[in-house]
Design a protein around this motif. Structure first.
Motif, PDB file in Angstrom:
ATOM      1  N   UNK A  78       0.794  -1.229   0.000  1.00 15.65           N
ATOM      2  CA  UNK A  78       0.000   0.000   0.000  1.00 15.65           C
ATOM      3  C   UNK A  78       0.828   1.282   0.000  1.00 15.65           C
ATOM      4  N   UNK A  79       2.015   1.231   0.613  1.00 15.11           N
ATOM      5  CA  UNK A  79       2.967   2.360   0.589  1.00 15.11           C
ATOM      6  C   UNK A  79       2.371   3.632   1.180  1.00 15.11           C
ATOM      7  N   UNK A  80       1.696   3.524   2.323  1.00 17.66           N
ATOM      8  CA  UNK A  80       1.134   4.685   3.010  1.00 17.66           C
ATOM      9  C   UNK A  80       2.106   5.130   4.093  1.00 17.66           C
ATOM     10  N   UNK A  81       2.703   6.304   3.897  1.00 15.66           N
ATOM     11  CA  UNK A  81       3.822   6.755   4.715  1.00 15.66           C
ATOM     12  C   UNK A  81       3.421   6.929   6.185  1.00 15.66           C
ATOM     13  N   UNK A  82       2.272   7.516   6.440  1.00 15.15           N
ATOM     14  CA  UNK A  82       1.850   7.744   7.821  1.00 15.15           C
ATOM     15  C   UNK A  82       1.708   6.431   8.580  1.00 15.15           C
ATOM     16  N   UNK A  83       1.185   5.420   7.917  1.00 16.89           N
ATOM     17  CA  UNK A  83       1.055   4.118   8.579  1.00 16.89           C
ATOM     18  C   UNK A  83       2.424   3.486   8.816  1.00 16.89           C
ATOM     19  N   UNK A  84       3.313   3.653   7.859  1.00 15.53           N
ATOM     20  CA  UNK A  84       4.670   3.143   8.056  1.00 15.53           C
ATOM     21  C   UNK A  84       5.299   3.760   9.297  1.00 15.53           C
ATOM     22  N   UNK A  85       5.106   5.063   9.473  1.00 20.15           N
ATOM     23  CA  UNK A  85       5.662   5.743  10.646  1.00 20.15           C
ATOM     24  C   UNK A  85       5.066   5.178  11.929  1.00 20.15           C
ATOM     25  N   UNK A  86       3.755   4.977  11.960  1.00 21.15           N
ATOM     26  CA  UNK A  86       3.103   4.448  13.157  1.00 21.15           C
ATOM     27  C   UNK A  86       3.601   3.045  13.493  1.00 21.15           C
ATOM     28  N   UNK A  87       3.658   2.178  12.485  1.00 25.85           N
ATOM     29  CA  UNK A  87       4.140   0.818  12.724  1.00 25.85           C
ATOM     30  C   UNK A  87       5.615   0.831  13.147  1.00 25.85           C
ATOM     31  N   UNK A  88       6.414   1.685  12.513  1.00 26.87           N
ATOM     32  CA  UNK A  88       7.829   1.760  12.856  1.00 26.87           C
ATOM     33  C   UNK A  88       8.051   2.250  14.270  1.00 26.87           C
TER      34      UNK A  88
END
Length: 439
Positions: free
Chosen positions: A235-245
């Motif tokens: 999906x490549x959704x940056x905000x979600x990547x930040x949250x998961x990271x």
């Protein structure tokens, strides 16, 4: 005027090599192709159970049975009643082989040469947990869209878990109540998951985040790593990547970091490695200049555990090798069918070893059981054309990162994400040519 004929495309996109999942046009416009309502409800129930109900369970003999396994069978029942259930013949044959080896292991060790009998309950549990792998959703041109819809729901649910973990970590500096890191004290004993778990693990003056819903930081970290890999790969959704990271970092667990490394590095590509190196350098530099607010020094310091007997990493990855080496050939049959179901932990206690899947398989079911079980899981993970990173993370976690052979939640998660989904049906050459001529 010639009428334009439309056929549902089931071919993979160019250069996919079965490792890329194309997003259907409907999905790209924000309208995911959804399964039928009854199947949707069953999928959502299973996803929520896998992410939110880790601490629930009912005692059944020596097993604490959570909702995930019954809901998996419930999904199969819904698929059957909807006409969407299919039997995977190769998986069925391998499963029969696994059951045969398991019975042989129990019988030989119980009745031959005064061997130590295994536990019949462990053998039956193995059969029950992996029986769903024999079944799949029927092959359909829209399977790819249905899978993407399911992964979106999974990502949404994991995002709730990530938010819970982040809030939990920072709330500990204000809220001192024990339930913040162990909500099992609030759950009635009759439906509380049994077992000994390290829910509250200190790191200096604070505690590791476990996501509230998860029993241990290691479980939480793995789910966050999987959510991050899924976003990166699909999906490549940056905000979600930040949250998961961020949630992954606050768990301070090597399990999630190892899963993330596998997801990022496989398949190996020079450009990807360069990007990862640059991103890591930026994060490490910023963290160092601001006084290590992420406490990465503690995380990196744990690498020495692999050579320290008694440590978590040593017990997970080194000591099991010693157990297998000491007992793999003690009997005439143990090399081939093992030392008996359910006996690994009794022996491993003397070595202070955990029970990773690979070691438990070799010890209890021998080379034949090991090969057949890896064949079943590997085959089911490779059937659907999902990103290779997801397959690698699922397989590595199940095989080496913990004692997950007989953990229903872990096996059901593998089943939901990939083993449930069949290879897309191939389009006949005649239809493909007709579409190209008339389009």
């Amino acid at each position: 005027m010639a009428e334009k004929l439309e056929f549902a495309s089931t071919q993979l996109p160019p250069h996919s090599h079965t490792n890329y999942v194309a997003v259907p046009k409907a999905d790209a416009m924000g309208e995911s192709i959804r399964p039928r309502p009854a199947i949707r409800y069953a999928l959502v129930a299973l996803i929520v159970s896998l992410v939110m109900t880790d601490r629930l369970g009912i005692a059944v003999d020596s097993l604490s049975l959570g909702p995930s396994l019954p809901l998996t069978y419930g999904l199969l029942a819904v698929l059957l009643m909807s006409g969407w259930l299919a039997i995977d013949l190769p998986a069925l044959l391998v499963y029969i082989g696994i059951c045969t080896v398991a019975i042989a292991s129990y019988w030989l060790n119980a009745f031959m040469q005064n061997g130590t009998p295994g536990t019949m309950g462990s053998m039956f549990l193995l059969m029950v947990i992996y029986l769903p792998f024999v079944f799949s959703i029927s092959a359909h041109p829209n399977n790819r869209g249905h899978w993407l819809w399911t992964m979106r729901v999974l990502s949404n649910t994991l995002l709730v878990g990530a938010a819970a973990g982040i809030i939990q970590f920072y709330a500990q500096f204000v809220i001192r109540a024990p339930w913040l890191f162990d909500i099992s004290v609030l759950i009635p004993e009759g439906i509380r998951a049994q077992g000994i778990y390290n829910s509250t693990i200190p790191v200096g003056s604070f505690f590791k985040a476990n996501g509230i819903f998860f029993r241990e930081p290691s479980n939480f970290s793995y789910m966050m790593a999987f959510g991050l890999v899924m976003e990166l790969a699909i999906f490549k959704r940056v905000k979600r990547m930040f949250c998961f990271g961020l949630a992954l970092i606050l768990s301070y667990s090597g399990t999630g970091l190892l899963a993330l490394a596998i997801g990022l590095l496989l398949p190996l590509r020079a450009r990807l490695l360069l990007r990862i190196g640059i991103a890591a350098a930026v994060i490490l530099t910023a963290n160092s200049l601001t006084g290590d607010p992420l406490n990465l020094a503690f995380t990196f310091g744990r690498t020495g555990e692999f050579t320290a007997p008694g440590s978590s990493a040593y017990a997970r990855y080194v000591a099991p090798m010693q157990v297998v080496d000491a007992f793999i050939s003690t009997k005439n049959w143990s090399l081939w069918v093992g030392n008996g179901p359910g006996l690994f932990l009794r022996t491993a206690a003397a070595f202070e070893a955990h029970d990773p899947t690979w070691a438990k398989l070799l010890f209890e079911y021998g080379l034949l059981g090991f090969i057949l079980m890896l064949g079943l899981v590997g085959y089911k993970l490779s059937a659907f054309p999902a990103p290779f990173q997801l397959r690698a993370v699922l397989f590595a976690n199940w095989l080496v990162m913990g004692g997950y052979l007989l953990i229903p939640e872990t096996v059901c998660f593998v089943y939901l994400v990939l083993a449930l989904w069949p290879s897309p049906p191939l389009q006949s050459p005649s239809r493909t040519m007709a579409k190209e001529k008339l389009a």
